[in-house]
Structures are given as C-alpha cells and as structure tokens.
Enzyme design. Sequence first.
Site, PDB file in Angstrom:
ATOM      1  CG  HIS A  40      -2.134  -0.917   0.959  1.00  0.00           C
ATOM      2  ND1 HIS A  40      -2.898  -1.440   1.978  1.00  0.00           N
ATOM      3  CD2 HIS A  40      -2.688  -1.377  -0.192  1.00  0.00           C
ATOM      4  CE1 HIS A  40      -3.863  -2.185   1.467  1.00  0.00           C
ATOM      5  NE2 HIS A  40      -3.751  -2.163   0.155  1.00  0.00           N
ATOM      6  CD  GLU A 124      -2.730  -8.878   7.843  1.00  0.00           C
ATOM      7  OE1 GLU A 124      -2.648  -9.485   8.931  1.00  0.00           O
ATOM      8  OE2 GLU A 124      -2.131  -7.803   7.606  1.00  0.00           O
ATOM      9  CB  THR A 162       0.273  -8.632  10.726  1.00  0.00           C
ATOM     10  OG1 THR A 162       0.089  -7.995   9.451  1.00  0.00           O
ATOM     11  CG2 THR A 162       0.055 -10.124  10.592  1.00  0.00           C
ATOM     12  CB  SER A 262       4.012   0.187   2.709  1.00  0.00           C
ATOM     13  OG  SER A 262       3.275  -0.899   3.201  1.00  0.00           O
TER      14      SER A 262
END
Length: 278
Positions: A40, A124, A162, A262
Amino acid sequence: MRVVRARNAGACYGVQRALDMALAAVEGGGAASTLGPLIHNPQVVADLAARGVRAVEHVEDVHAGSIVIRSHGVTPAVRRAVASRGLPVVDATCPHVARAQKAAAQLGERLGRVVVVGEAGHPEVEGLVACAREAGAEVFVAACPADLPACLREPVGVVVQTTQTRAALDAVEAALRARGVNPEVKNTICSATSQRQEAAAELAGEVDAIVVVGGRNSSNTTRLADICAASCPRTYHIESPDEVDPAWFAGCESVGVTAGASTPEAHIAAVVARLEAL
C-alpha cells in the site's frame, strides 16, 4: 530546525522481501502481475509498473508472465484460481501474515468461532476471514468492541490483523471477558509494527511537529499518524516531500519523521532532506 528520525521506521522485512521477489520476477525483461497493489504505497506501485510489474484486480486478467501474490496474502479460493492458470507463481505473502492465516484456520477448525480483530475489507483481513471460514468457522470482524455481535458465545478464538495496535486487541479481548466469554487469543501482531508504533509514540512526545511518510491507503501508516496525533497535534501524513509545507513548522525547534512499513528508505531520506533544507 532540528530533524529527528524515529528509531524504528520504514519498510519492514515483509515489504522489502515482497519488493525484492517482484523485481526478481522481471529480471531480464520478464513480465509479472500482482493481484492488487503489491504493497500500500502508490509511489512504489507506480515505480514497479514502470519496471514491468503491473497490478491487476483479478486472476483472469493475467495471461502471461508470473503471478505475484502480494504481501497482504490472498484467500484460499484465490490461491486455487492462481494455480489453475498454469503460470509461474511468486508467493510474496509476508511470513507474519502467513502465520496469522495459519492461526485463523487452526482456531476455526478447533473452536468453530473466530473473531478477527482488524479492518473489514482490508485484503489481509479478507484472507484471515476466508482461512477461518474454510476451516468451518463462523467468523466475525471487529475493529473495536462495538463491532462484536451480541450473540457471541464460547468457544471462540481471536486472531488479529498483523498491523493492528496491541490496544485494539486488548480492548476486544477485555470486552469479551466482560461478557463472560473467555477467548483463546493468538496475538499475531507483527513485531515490526509494534516497534514502529512504540517509536512513533515516543518521538511524538518529544518534538514540536512530526511528519509521517507513507501511502494514505496504508493502514499501518494511517495508524502511525493517529498515534502521533494523540500526543502531537502538529502531525502531518504525507506521501512525498513535495507535499511538505514550510508553514506547518512556524515556531518549531524540532520536527520528527517516522514512516509506515510500506515506505522505502529512499522516500524517508528525501523527506528528511526536504525538512533539513527549510
């Protein structure tokens, strides 16, 4: 103005691993497609596309080259669809996400009810839900205690996205116990996520302003911005150094910089350089 970087910030192991695997798939002029954005971060996704790694929405959109399973993982049904294409597969699922998927499936098979602590609709979370359901479980997604259904009863397992905060997990667990439901909890929060959140909170309490670098579509980066804003009102979430506005830092003696999991090191360095040039 003093610029201070958080002690833990930027691309985690799982993200860097996914990037390395995707780029390796196109070495020598090959082609590769990721199912959804690999990570992302819009800037990184655009750079990957320029280098031959394109993002597609559906398995059916891939007709040649390698299929890359992104860092967030996919559902078991998508894995079967990928296998049916007969194309090379690069599984870049973050190992921590894979561990969470395994925990969801095991809890689902053994207990029959699973609560996934996370954001509904996040890729996710969709994978975690699907893994538990395929194991035969009734599954509920809860970002906070208010999302828990009134009918929930024992036995129930809890697994967590997570990139969630420990506070979110603790709040859901406490709400269940307050109802007399004693869940079996698998804390699948990534240690890198926890380290970044702790470092961001610490730095936000020490500086006059703080800049959070990373995609606005990144849940872990957005969460870092929320954590920083709780103790530093002058918190700014940006994706690139071009967004930095000098007016934000009027009267500031210090500014902090942190970044989501990210966000590559080069992006952080560019923002630091921009701030130091003010």
